[in-house]
Design an enzyme around this catalytic site. Sequence first.
Site, PDB file in Angstrom:
ATOM      1  N   ASP A  85     -11.039  -6.223  -2.648  1.00  0.00           N
ATOM      2  CA  ASP A  85     -12.217  -6.236  -1.769  1.00  0.00           C
ATOM      3  C   ASP A  85     -12.088  -7.240  -0.633  1.00  0.00           C
ATOM      4  O   ASP A  85     -13.079  -7.835  -0.203  1.00  0.00           O
ATOM      5  CB  ASP A  85     -13.487  -6.529  -2.577  1.00  0.00           C
ATOM      6  CG  ASP A  85     -13.950  -5.314  -3.361  1.00  0.00           C
ATOM      7  OD1 ASP A  85     -13.366  -4.234  -3.152  1.00  0.00           O
ATOM      8  OD2 ASP A  85     -14.873  -5.449  -4.184  1.00  0.00           O
ATOM      9  N   GLN A  97       8.390  -5.005  -3.508  1.00  0.00           N
ATOM     10  CA  GLN A  97       7.711  -4.796  -4.789  1.00  0.00           C
ATOM     11  C   GLN A  97       8.373  -3.643  -5.557  1.00  0.00           C
ATOM     12  O   GLN A  97       8.576  -2.558  -5.018  1.00  0.00           O
ATOM     13  CB  GLN A  97       6.225  -4.480  -4.591  1.00  0.00           C
ATOM     14  CG  GLN A  97       5.471  -4.434  -5.918  1.00  0.00           C
ATOM     15  CD  GLN A  97       4.007  -4.099  -5.762  1.00  0.00           C
ATOM     16  OE1 GLN A  97       3.669  -2.951  -5.509  1.00  0.00           O
ATOM     17  NE2 GLN A  97       3.151  -5.101  -5.927  1.00  0.00           N
ATOM     18  N   MET A 146       0.846  -1.192   0.000  1.00  0.00           N
ATOM     19  CA  MET A 146       0.000   0.000   0.000  1.00  0.00           C
ATOM     20  C   MET A 146       0.885   1.247   0.000  1.00  0.00           C
ATOM     21  O   MET A 146       1.829   1.343   0.792  1.00  0.00           O
ATOM     22  CB  MET A 146      -0.932   0.011   1.216  1.00  0.00           C
ATOM     23  CG  MET A 146      -1.960  -1.110   1.198  1.00  0.00           C
ATOM     24  SD  MET A 146      -3.011  -1.111   2.665  1.00  0.00           S
ATOM     25  CE  MET A 146      -1.849  -1.710   3.881  1.00  0.00           C
ATOM     26  N   CYS A 194      -0.738  -1.571 -11.086  1.00  0.00           N
ATOM     27  CA  CYS A 194      -1.036  -0.203 -10.639  1.00  0.00           C
ATOM     28  C   CYS A 194      -1.738   0.569 -11.763  1.00  0.00           C
ATOM     29  O   CYS A 194      -1.176   0.742 -12.861  1.00  0.00           O
ATOM     30  CB  CYS A 194       0.248   0.515 -10.241  1.00  0.00           C
ATOM     31  SG  CYS A 194      -0.034   2.219  -9.679  1.00  0.00           S
ATOM     32  N   ASN A 221      -6.715 -10.989  -4.916  1.00  0.00           N
ATOM     33  CA  ASN A 221      -6.606  -9.646  -4.359  1.00  0.00           C
ATOM     34  C   ASN A 221      -7.815  -8.832  -4.803  1.00  0.00           C
ATOM     35  O   ASN A 221      -8.293  -8.977  -5.924  1.00  0.00           O
ATOM     36  CB  ASN A 221      -5.306  -8.986  -4.840  1.00  0.00           C
ATOM     37  CG  ASN A 221      -5.153  -7.569  -4.325  1.00  0.00           C
ATOM     38  OD1 ASN A 221      -5.084  -6.626  -5.101  1.00  0.00           O
ATOM     39  ND2 ASN A 221      -5.108  -7.397  -3.011  1.00  0.00           N
TER      40      ASN A 221
END
Length: 471
Positions: free
Chosen positions: A210, A79, A26, A108, A208
Site C-alpha cells: 500500500d 529476484q 512487478m 508471492c 512493503n
Amino acid sequence: MKTSNGNTSIMDMFENGRVLKICAPMVRYSKLAFRSLVRKYNCDICFTPMIVAADFMRSVKARDSEFTTNECDRPLIVQFASHDAQTLADAACVVAPFSDGVDLNCGCPQRWAMSAGYGACLINKPELVKDMVRHVRNQVDNPNYTASIKIRIHKDLRRTVDLCQKAESAGVSWITVHGRTSEERHQPVHYDAIKTIKDSVSVPVIANGDIKYLRDVESTHRLTGVDGTPSLEMTLQWTAVALFLYVEIGILVILCLPFISARRWQSIFQLRIWSCLARFWNKMFLTMIIVLIVLFLDAVREVRKYSAKELGTDAKLQPNMFDHLHMKLFRAQRNLYISGFAVFLWLVMKRVVTLINQLASVSGITAALQAQADSANQAAKKYMENNEMLKQTLMEGKGEKATAEGMELLRKEVRKLKEELKTSADALKNSQLEADVMKKQMEGLAREYDRLLKEHQELQNLQDSGNKKKD
C-alpha cells in the site's frame, strides 16, 4: 555510488541518513525499459521481475529473455523464485557480475507459485530459507554482493519473527516485509507487525504494501521505524541533545573562570532578566531532567538491544552484517553517553550556581565582619596609645609636674567621655520625645476609634429601630 565491483556495498545506502526509494519487483513490468524510466525519477534501488531459478539455469533462451540490463542499470537486485538452495546459488553466481544482489521471493501468494513450492509457501519452511541464504553467501565470491528475502507475515507473528531471525543468522542482507498474510489481498497492511519484526532483528527491514505515493513512504516509516527510511526526527533529537551538552560545558567553563569572583556572578544573577526567568526556573529544570532521563533510558534500551545480538563467526556469510550491527551499537552507545553526561552536567550546573550564590553571600558577610573588626582594632589601638602616653607621662614626670600633666590628660579623657555621654543622652532624649509623640498619636487614634465605634453603634441602632417601625 559504485557497486558490484567490490569497492563499496549497496548496504552503505542504508546508512546515509535519507529515505530510500525502492521500486519493487512487478510481474511483466519491472523490465529494463521500466527500470530505466523510474531511475530518471531518482529511484534508488530497482528489482527485476521474479525469475524462476530452475528455468533460468535450464534454458539459455530463458536467461536471454528474462534478464537484460546495461551499465546504467545500477543498483540492481535480481529476484528469484526457488525451492532448492543449490539452484538459487547457481543462478546468483550467473547474474552476480551484472547485478548487485539477489532476492529470494518468499511472498508471492499466487496459486501456481505456491503449488510449485515457490513464493509465500516458503515462509513455512524457515530452515530451507536459511539454507538458501547461506548457500548464496558462501558461493558468491563478491563479499559486497547482497542476499535478501521478501516475505509475508504469519497469523502467528512469532513464526515470522523466528523466520527472520534464522535468515539473519544465515547472513541475510536485509528483509523486505509485505505486511499481509498469504491469504490477504486488499486488506489493510499490518504496520504493527512490520514494526515488531524490525525490533526483532538487527539487519535492515524494508516495508512493503500500500505504498502508492511519496507521502506513504513517510507515514509508513513513522509507523514502523524500518531501515532504508531513516528517521530525521531522531537525528534532530540527538543533535539537539548534543548541542545542549556543549552549551552546558561552555556555561560551566565560564562559571569556573578564576578571575570572575562569586560576588560579581551574584550581581549578574540579580539582573532583571534573570528575576523574570526565576519564576519558571524550577519547572524548566524538572522538565529538562525528565526529558533527559527518558532519552537516557531509551539509549540504554538500544544498547542492550544491539549488545544482545549473537552472530556467527563465519565472516563470509555476511561481512557487512558485523559493520552494520556495530554501527548501530556505536550510535546507541554514543546516544547513551550524550544523554548521560547531559543529565549529569545539568545537575552539576544547578549545584554550581547555588554554591556561587552561597559563596557570594558568605563573602559579603565576611567583608562586613572584617570591616567591623578593623574599626574595633583601630579604636582599641588608639585607646592603648593614649594609655601608654599617660603611663609614660606619669612615670617620666616628677613631683607636681608629673601630677599636673597626668591630671591634664585625665581631664581630656573625662571631657571626651562627657561629650560622648551628652551625645548619647541627647539621642536618648530625642528617642523618648519621639516615643511620647507616637504615644500621644496612638492615644488620639484610640479615642477617635472609640468615637467612630460609638457613632457606628448609634447608626446601627437607628437603622434597627426604623426597620421595626416598618414591620
